[in-house]
Design a protein around this motif. Structure first.
Motif, PDB file in Angstrom:
ATOM      1  N   ARG A 137       0.834  -1.205   0.000  1.00 55.67           N
ATOM      2  CA  ARG A 137       0.000   0.000   0.000  1.00 55.67           C
ATOM      3  C   ARG A 137       0.870   1.257   0.000  1.00 55.67           C
ATOM      4  O   ARG A 137       0.613   2.216  -0.702  1.00 55.67           O
ATOM      5  CB  ARG A 137      -0.935   0.002   1.210  1.00 55.67           C
ATOM      6  CG  ARG A 137      -1.848   1.223   1.238  1.00 55.67           C
ATOM      7  CD  ARG A 137      -2.864   1.138   2.336  1.00 55.67           C
ATOM      8  NE  ARG A 137      -2.279   1.336   3.655  1.00 55.67           N
ATOM      9  CZ  ARG A 137      -2.969   1.279   4.786  1.00 55.67           C
ATOM     10  NH1 ARG A 137      -4.260   1.031   4.750  1.00 55.67           N
ATOM     11  NH2 ARG A 137      -2.378   1.462   5.943  1.00 55.67           N
ATOM     12  N   TYR A 138       1.926   1.211   0.809  1.00 51.96           N
ATOM     13  CA  TYR A 138       2.797   2.386   0.901  1.00 51.96           C
ATOM     14  C   TYR A 138       3.529   2.625  -0.415  1.00 51.96           C
ATOM     15  O   TYR A 138       3.534   3.740  -0.941  1.00 51.96           O
ATOM     16  CB  TYR A 138       3.798   2.200   2.045  1.00 51.96           C
ATOM     17  CG  TYR A 138       4.684   3.408   2.224  1.00 51.96           C
ATOM     18  CD1 TYR A 138       4.242   4.519   2.932  1.00 51.96           C
ATOM     19  CD2 TYR A 138       5.954   3.453   1.652  1.00 51.96           C
ATOM     20  CE1 TYR A 138       5.030   5.639   3.069  1.00 51.96           C
ATOM     21  CE2 TYR A 138       6.755   4.568   1.789  1.00 51.96           C
ATOM     22  CZ  TYR A 138       6.292   5.658   2.500  1.00 51.96           C
ATOM     23  OH  TYR A 138       7.078   6.767   2.625  1.00 51.96           O
ATOM     24  N   ALA A 140       2.869   1.591  -3.377  1.00 46.81           N
ATOM     25  CA  ALA A 140       1.991   1.820  -4.533  1.00 46.81           C
ATOM     26  C   ALA A 140       1.814   3.323  -4.773  1.00 46.81           C
ATOM     27  O   ALA A 140       1.658   3.763  -5.913  1.00 46.81           O
ATOM     28  CB  ALA A 140       0.641   1.156  -4.306  1.00 46.81           C
ATOM     29  N   GLN A 141       1.875   4.102  -3.696  1.00 45.99           N
ATOM     30  CA  GLN A 141       1.755   5.570  -3.849  1.00 45.99           C
ATOM     31  C   GLN A 141       2.852   6.128  -4.744  1.00 45.99           C
ATOM     32  O   GLN A 141       2.719   7.199  -5.313  1.00 45.99           O
ATOM     33  CB  GLN A 141       1.930   6.273  -2.510  1.00 45.99           C
ATOM     34  CG  GLN A 141       1.001   5.885  -1.414  1.00 45.99           C
ATOM     35  CD  GLN A 141       1.427   6.596  -0.132  1.00 45.99           C
ATOM     36  OE1 GLN A 141       1.038   7.716   0.104  1.00 45.99           O
ATOM     37  NE2 GLN A 141       2.272   5.938   0.664  1.00 45.99           N
ATOM     38  N   TYR A 142       3.976   5.420  -4.781  1.00 45.63           N
ATOM     39  CA  TYR A 142       5.131   5.894  -5.573  1.00 45.63           C
ATOM     40  C   TYR A 142       5.331   5.053  -6.831  1.00 45.63           C
ATOM     41  O   TYR A 142       6.377   5.142  -7.462  1.00 45.63           O
ATOM     42  CB  TYR A 142       6.407   5.839  -4.707  1.00 45.63           C
ATOM     43  CG  TYR A 142       6.282   6.653  -3.443  1.00 45.63           C
ATOM     44  CD1 TYR A 142       6.503   8.028  -3.464  1.00 45.63           C
ATOM     45  CD2 TYR A 142       5.921   6.050  -2.242  1.00 45.63           C
ATOM     46  CE1 TYR A 142       6.367   8.780  -2.307  1.00 45.63           C
ATOM     47  CE2 TYR A 142       5.783   6.798  -1.084  1.00 45.63           C
ATOM     48  CZ  TYR A 142       6.008   8.161  -1.115  1.00 45.63           C
ATOM     49  OH  TYR A 142       5.867   8.903   0.026  1.00 45.63           O
ATOM     50  N   ASN A 143       4.315   4.211  -7.132  1.00 41.81           N
ATOM     51  CA  ASN A 143       4.401   3.303  -8.291  1.00 41.81           C
ATOM     52  C   ASN A 143       5.640   2.420  -8.254  1.00 41.81           C
ATOM     53  O   ASN A 143       6.235   2.133  -9.294  1.00 41.81           O
ATOM     54  CB  ASN A 143       4.376   4.083  -9.608  1.00 41.81           C
ATOM     55  CG  ASN A 143       3.053   4.785  -9.778  1.00 41.81           C
ATOM     56  OD1 ASN A 143       2.010   4.194  -9.493  1.00 41.81           O
ATOM     57  ND2 ASN A 143       3.098   6.038 -10.183  1.00 41.81           N
ATOM     58  N   TYR A 189       4.581   3.210   8.559  1.00 43.43           N
ATOM     59  CA  TYR A 189       3.360   3.106   9.377  1.00 43.43           C
ATOM     60  C   TYR A 189       3.736   3.277  10.844  1.00 43.43           C
ATOM     61  O   TYR A 189       4.684   2.651  11.320  1.00 43.43           O
ATOM     62  CB  TYR A 189       2.727   1.723   9.147  1.00 43.43           C
ATOM     63  CG  TYR A 189       1.359   1.548   9.761  1.00 43.43           C
ATOM     64  CD1 TYR A 189       0.217   2.037   9.137  1.00 43.43           C
ATOM     65  CD2 TYR A 189       1.205   0.886  10.979  1.00 43.43           C
ATOM     66  CE1 TYR A 189      -1.032   1.875   9.706  1.00 43.43           C
ATOM     67  CE2 TYR A 189      -0.047   0.720  11.555  1.00 43.43           C
ATOM     68  CZ  TYR A 189      -1.161   1.217  10.901  1.00 43.43           C
ATOM     69  OH  TYR A 189      -2.401   1.057  11.466  1.00 43.43           O
TER      70      TYR A 189
END
Ligand code: PRT
Ligand code: ZN
Length: 225
Positions: A137-138, A140-143, A189
């Motif tokens: 999830r983390y 994915a924010q930065y592809n 997190y």
């Protein structure tokens, strides 16, 4: 089967949250006689049963309605939620409150000589972790795409053992990373212990007991601050 009229609370049996969890309940006036090897303990002065399990089992026990409330790290809870969502489930529970112990952070750490300029550096690397969903999830924010090396322990030795390039693990003091020649490069997190309740109908007697425990916890935590 356990007596369904008694409130069921799941706590970690032994580990970093167990002493503080027991202490909190004791300070709330719940008298429990914990015998080391027992899975279940009974409160002497209130209709409460304590289930003592591995921390990883606590979110599922609450979400599945096997116990009424539980104390668990937000990291373990959130990972379980993401895991169930990935399986197409819609896991439900109520977060009653955060607690004042079990504080830690889930961080990405790399060998000391790794030149880190940002999350993009992690693209296509292999990352050892117990928390693949939070990590995905983390990043994915930065592809960022990565390969996983799933480990339930000894995550910090993975780079040295040639199992992974970097790791994503819980950190509190940072001493474990330091001792393994790793440096923290990204906090993904922040976590504390929390108290959760199962969703769905609950008898008025049990709810009144939960409300009483919540009021007492509020008092205990306030007094510590
Ligand atoms: O047997 P069971 O499955 O119940 O326990 P466990 O071994 O899976 O978990 P346990 O008892 O280690 O941790 C329970 C919970 O405590 C975690 O899910 C977190 O919510 C919380 N917590 C707080 C921590 C830490 N601090 C922590 N430092 N959990 C683990 N660590 C480990 C970390 O994994 C690393 O190995 O401690 C090491 C790092 O510590 P420092 O101080 O060297 O940075
Ligand atoms: Zn565990």
């Amino acid at each position: 089967m356990l007596d369904n009229s008694r409130l069921r609370i799941a706590l970690q049996k032994s580990g970093r949250l167990s002493d503080e969890s027991k202490r909190l309940l004791a300070q709330c006036g719940i008298k429990i006689n914990l015998q080391e090897q027992r899975l279940i303990a009974f409160a002497e002065n209130m209709p409460i049963d304590i289930l003592r399990v591995r921390d990883d089992d606590i979110p599922g026990l609450v979400i599945d309605g096997v116990v009424d409330i539980g104390i668990v790290g937000e990291n373990v809870l959130e990972e379980e939620v993401l895991d169930r969502q990935a399986e197409g489930e819609d896991p439900q529970f109520k977060k009653l409150r955060s607690l004042d112990f079990g504080g830690c952070r889930l961080s990405i750490a790399a060998p000391r000589d790794f030149e880190y300029t940002g999350p993009e550096c992690l693209n296509d690397l292999r990352i050892a972790t117990t928390y693949p969903h939070l990590l995905r999830r983390y990043l994915a924010q930065y592809n960022v795409n990565f390969k996983t090396c799933l480990l339930n322990g000894s995550v910090e030795v993975a780079p040295r053992a040639g199992l992974a390039d970097v790791i994503c693990d819980l950190v509190s003091s940072g001493a474990t990373l330091e001792a393994n020649g790793l440096k923290e490069i990204e906090v993904i997190y922040k976590s504390k212990a929390c108290l959760i309740q199962r969703q769905g109908e609950i008898s008025p007697i049990k709810q009144a007991l939960i409300d009483k425990i919540m009021t007492r916890i509020q008092g205990v935590i306030q007094a510590r601050e």
